[in-house]
Each structure stands twice: as structure tokens, then as C-alpha cells.
Write an enzyme that holds these catalytic residues in place. Sequence first.
Site, mmCIF file in Angstrom:
data_model
loop_
_atom_site.group_PDB
_atom_site.id
_atom_site.type_symbol
_atom_site.label_atom_id
_atom_site.label_comp_id
_atom_site.label_asym_id
_atom_site.label_seq_id
_atom_site.Cartn_x
_atom_site.Cartn_y
_atom_site.Cartn_z
ATOM 1 N N ASN A 149 0.803 -1.232 0.000
ATOM 2 C CA ASN A 149 0.000 0.000 0.000
ATOM 3 C C ASN A 149 0.834 1.279 0.000
ATOM 4 O O ASN A 149 0.465 2.267 -0.621
ATOM 5 C CB ASN A 149 -1.005 -0.012 1.161
ATOM 6 C CG ASN A 149 -0.337 0.023 2.507
ATOM 7 O OD1 ASN A 149 0.693 -0.602 2.717
ATOM 8 N ND2 ASN A 149 -0.906 0.763 3.424
ATOM 9 N N GLU A 247 3.621 -5.137 12.308
ATOM 10 C CA GLU A 247 2.719 -3.994 12.099
ATOM 11 C C GLU A 247 1.628 -4.495 11.171
ATOM 12 O O GLU A 247 1.868 -4.762 9.994
ATOM 13 C CB GLU A 247 3.486 -2.822 11.501
ATOM 14 C CG GLU A 247 4.625 -2.398 12.418
ATOM 15 C CD GLU A 247 5.253 -1.060 12.071
ATOM 16 O OE1 GLU A 247 5.068 -0.582 10.953
ATOM 17 O OE2 GLU A 247 5.928 -0.508 12.945
HETATM 18 P P1 NAD Z 1 0.211 -9.399 3.170
HETATM 19 O O1 NAD Z 1 0.249 -9.871 4.554
HETATM 20 O O2 NAD Z 1 -0.537 -10.184 2.165
HETATM 21 O O3 NAD Z 1 1.681 -9.248 2.570
HETATM 22 C C1 NAD Z 1 2.681 -8.446 3.172
HETATM 23 C C2 NAD Z 1 4.040 -8.973 2.793
HETATM 24 O O4 NAD Z 1 4.203 -10.263 3.371
HETATM 25 C C3 NAD Z 1 4.257 -9.157 1.287
HETATM 26 O O5 NAD Z 1 5.582 -8.805 0.972
HETATM 27 C C4 NAD Z 1 4.032 -10.642 1.100
HETATM 28 O O6 NAD Z 1 4.704 -11.184 -0.018
HETATM 29 C C5 NAD Z 1 4.629 -11.191 2.393
HETATM 30 N N1 NAD Z 1 4.130 -12.517 2.794
HETATM 31 C C6 NAD Z 1 2.917 -13.066 2.529
HETATM 32 N N2 NAD Z 1 2.832 -14.301 3.072
HETATM 33 C C7 NAD Z 1 4.017 -14.525 3.709
HETATM 34 C C8 NAD Z 1 4.540 -15.597 4.472
HETATM 35 N N3 NAD Z 1 3.830 -16.711 4.681
HETATM 36 N N4 NAD Z 1 5.781 -15.481 4.983
HETATM 37 C C9 NAD Z 1 6.510 -14.364 4.796
HETATM 38 N N5 NAD Z 1 6.069 -13.309 4.063
HETATM 39 C C10 NAD Z 1 4.836 -13.377 3.530
HETATM 40 O O7 NAD Z 1 -0.323 -7.899 3.236
HETATM 41 P P2 NAD Z 1 -0.650 -6.918 2.037
HETATM 42 O O8 NAD Z 1 -1.930 -7.364 1.408
HETATM 43 O O9 NAD Z 1 0.565 -6.748 1.187
HETATM 44 O O10 NAD Z 1 -0.866 -5.531 2.805
HETATM 45 C C11 NAD Z 1 -2.075 -5.104 3.324
HETATM 46 C C12 NAD Z 1 -2.120 -5.286 4.827
HETATM 47 O O11 NAD Z 1 -1.037 -4.625 5.434
HETATM 48 C C13 NAD Z 1 -3.363 -4.696 5.453
HETATM 49 O O12 NAD Z 1 -3.874 -5.601 6.392
HETATM 50 C C14 NAD Z 1 -2.855 -3.445 6.142
HETATM 51 O O13 NAD Z 1 -3.611 -3.015 7.236
HETATM 52 C C15 NAD Z 1 -1.497 -3.876 6.562
HETATM 53 N N6 NAD Z 1 -0.634 -2.726 6.805
HETATM 54 C C16 NAD Z 1 -0.304 -2.437 8.096
HETATM 55 C C17 NAD Z 1 0.497 -1.334 8.371
HETATM 56 C C18 NAD Z 1 0.887 -0.975 9.786
HETATM 57 O O14 NAD Z 1 1.759 -0.163 9.944
HETATM 58 N N7 NAD Z 1 0.282 -1.554 10.797
HETATM 59 C C19 NAD Z 1 0.959 -0.532 7.322
HETATM 60 C C20 NAD Z 1 0.589 -0.858 6.026
HETATM 61 C C21 NAD Z 1 -0.210 -1.960 5.774
#
Ligand code: NAD
Length: 480
Positions: A149, A247
Site C-alpha cells: 500500500n 505492524e
Molecule cells: P500481506 O500480509 O498479504 O503481505 C505483506 C508482505 O508479506 C508481502 O511482501 C508478502 O509477499 C509477504 N508474505 C505473505 N505471506 C508470507 C509468508 N507466509 N511469509 C513471509 N512473508 C509473507 O499484506 P498486504 O496485502 O501486502 O498488505 C495489506 C495489509 O497490510 C493490510 O492488512 C494493512 O492493514 C497492513 N498494513 C499495516 C500497516 C501498519 O503499519 N500496521 C501498514 C501498512 C499496511
Amino acid sequence: MRIANYIDGVFVEPQNGRYIDNIDPSTGKIYGEIPKSTEADVTHAVGSAKKAFPSWSQLSASKRSSYLLKLADELDEKLEYFAKAESKDNGKPLSLAKKVDIPRAIDNFRFFATAILHEKSEIHDMGISGFNYTLRRPLGVVACISPWNLPLYLFTWKIAPALAAGNTVVAKPSEITPATAFILSELIDKVGFPKGVINIIHGKGEDAGQPLVSHSDVSLISFTGGTTTGEKINRIAAANFKKISLELGGKNPNVIFSDCDFDKMIQTTVRSSFSNQGQICLCGSRILVESNLYTRFLKAFIQETKKLKIGPPMDPKSDLGSIVSKDHKEKILSYVELAKKEGGKVEFGGESITLEGEYSGGFYMSPTIISRLDMSCRTNQEEIFGPVVTVMPFSSENEAIQLANNSRYGLAATVWTNDLKKAHRIADNIAAGIIWINSWLVRDLRTPFGGVKESGVGREGGYESLRFFTEPKNVYVDLK
Ligand code: NAD
């Protein structure tokens, strides 16, 4: 754009030679290829980071700082180029990438490059019997995993403090938005960081992320992403005693009292609801309005939301660009359908939008306002992560707090009132890591950042980050 991994100071193909399509969400068309990296690439990257660790960690703080400052300067010079790449890859308005994403990535490097120069050790004096001093040392190879995002903004939020503190890094950006991390690796190469200090691996979570967090030579994981993914990673970290910061998702309340500055509140609430197509973890998606203001609020909020222009991300007139992917757009629209089934009224939006010409295949939708739902329904309990908000009335301060806290998440909250005492009371009683009073998304990089409940574990930001990316070692000296 054919993206390459950056390992041991060299741009390399994935060992299996396989690639994933990179899609431009503004048109729906493929515009590049992303390495489909696997465990073999991760092993290579972790090995190179491990080899680089002793000399990088022993460099003086000022030397490490100068590398990071040079990188910040290079990025600054190419701000426009990076902003265009971010906007194309993610679908966010170019104006937002230029104003927020890339400047913040530059700030991340400058902030931690200079913060490290002011670090000091602690001494706990025990008088004539002796004293303790506490060293803070980098851990070794650390894994930084970021979401789609705010791609470069969050990628650099992790790698900057990790490197400044003396760790070596293997970082994995989201496979949905890999472009700016790739072009950053070209700048890292140009600046001449020692080989292996920063390695960037591209690929899917299960293929590349999972082997990275599971690797026995990775001692720390900094992860930003969804709560379900965070839970999975947390289990791996716990079983292997790795230090971790998570996070995660949010479902942030925006609590509005009738004694607020109405115009400022309305303008800010439109932003806090729909900026970046609502795809910011800090967006306020549950809007709670004091009942005596409810009707006036809803009318003005709809009126201002109607003015938002949905258009191609590169068009300076666009307030909202495209949703990041087809799948994500479908997920968001399915929540609008769910909201209707749950008895919600779509006050505005809720529709898929088709633009003309070359953008006709892009993933656009209207900002959406839903009313008449109670807090227990799925629409109000699950993270939608799109331009969809619900609006609900409350009649007392206690009810507002109860509604705000009725969530498994606890990332951020916004409170609107001109009653100073009430503002502090509410801030104190809402279970969240970050509270904004009469504002939204004002960020000071020195402050702790993170959430409670299912929004995360630990804090990053400022000295919290430098502490997280180091391990304290206490030494006692006996003088008796
Ligand atoms: P996601 O969890 O699908 O992916 C995030 C990252 O994790 C990607 O790089 C992905 O390839 C990796 N990933 C996925 N599965 C994995 C695994 N099993 N092992 C290791 N890495 C893995 O999230 P997304 O769809 O990319 O992002 C959206 C989410 O992120 C929303 O829930 C949003 O709220 C959250 N977010 C939180 C913050 C915060 O600061 N709290 C900031 C931005 C986004």
C-alpha cells in the site's frame, strides 16, 4: 520492466528462471516481470548478508550514516522518477506519491542516518560498589518484509534503521508492487554500499517470504502486512526464538463530537477515509458521530465526497486512482454487497467504475459511505482496506469509547472535539497505539509507531526502531 534480485552486490535472475507478471492497475495490462524467487535465492541472499555483517557492523556510525545519506540524496534527485514508478505500480495518484510516499522514503534514510550519530550507551551507577554499562549491538542478518500500500515508504521505514544500527539486511517488498524497491537497488549499487550489506529478493510470500523468515541465520524479523500473515510469521519466529515486530491490520475509529471544528473535521475526514483509495492502514474506516451532529455530518460528508475525482493515477486532477489489483477490488466490492445484506444503506458510491480509452481495463471504484449498521456486523469488524467507510451515531462519551473499542484491532484512532479535557480522556481510553486529536496522519518520525490487539506486536519509529534493531548487553564492573 524486468526486475532482478539484488544479492551480494549483483543483479541476478531467480535461480529457477521463473517470473510473475507485473500488472499496471490503472490499465489492467501486464507491464513487467518479477522474479519468482524461492528458497535457493533466499539462501544465497542470507549467506551474502551473513558474510557482510562483521565488517558492516564494525564500521563507525558516521561511516554507515554517510552511505545512507548518499542514498537519500540520490533518491531526492530522482524523486519525480520514483514517484512515477510508484504511481504506475500501485495505482495511487502521482500527486500523492510525489507529496507523501517518496519524500517520506527520503526522510526515513535521513532520519535514521542522523539518529545513529546521537546514540549513546546507558550507565547504571551503583556508587562505590560498582556500575553497569549497557551496550547496544546489531543482531546480524535481519529480514524486512513490506506490503503494497505504501511500497517504498514502508520498505525504507525498515531497512533504514536496520542498516543504520549495523545489521545487514535481506528485504522482500510486496510482489504486487516491487518496482520502487528494484530501482532503489540500482541506487544502492550506485552509492557503492559494501557487497551483501543490503540484499533485495522479489517474489511471493509463500515462496520467498516464508523461507526468509524461517532461515536459521535470520535473527530478527520486521514485518508489515496483514494480520493473518503476521500470525503465521509470528509462529515461525516464536518456534525459532527470533526477535519480531509486527505492524498489522486496522479498523480504525474516527470519533466525532458536535463541539469540533466542523469544516476542518469534514475536510480531514474525507482524506482519512479515502486517501490512497482507503488503502492506508491508518485510514479511519468506522466513523462514529455524536447523534446531535449526525444528520449535518452525513449531508456534508456525502457532498464533499462527491467532489472527489476518480481518474488515471498520472492525471494531476485525480483525487483517487485505481485499486491495487483486480482481486483486491473484487474483495472490496464483495464487502459492499455484504454490508447491504447486513442491512446497511449505501449512502454514496459502492460501484465499480470503468474509465475510457486505455484505462478501461483498470481497477477503479467509487468512494463508498455506508450507514445503518451496528458494530457487531462483519462489515464493521473485518478490515476491508479500501475506499469504504461506515457511519454510526453515538449518544454519549461512554458509548463512543465502547463502540471505538469494539474491535479485535487497535492500530489508530482519530478524535474530533474542542473540549481539551474530553479529548485527553478519550485518547486515554481508546485501545490503540496511535491517536490523533483534531488531525490525521501527522507523523513525527521520533514517535513510537504500532498497534495493540491484532494490529501488531512491538513498536517501531525513532529510538524504538534503533532499540528494536539492536540487542542490549549489560556489563557489570565490580569496584569493591
Ligand atoms: P500481506 O500480509 O498479504 O503481505 C505483506 C508482505 O508479506 C508481502 O511482501 C508478502 O509477499 C509477504 N508474505 C505473505 N505471506 C508470507 C509468508 N507466509 N511469509 C513471509 N512473508 C509473507 O499484506 P498486504 O496485502 O501486502 O498488505 C495489506 C495489509 O497490510 C493490510 O492488512 C494493512 O492493514 C497492513 N498494513 C499495516 C500497516 C501498519 O503499519 N500496521 C501498514 C501498512 C499496511
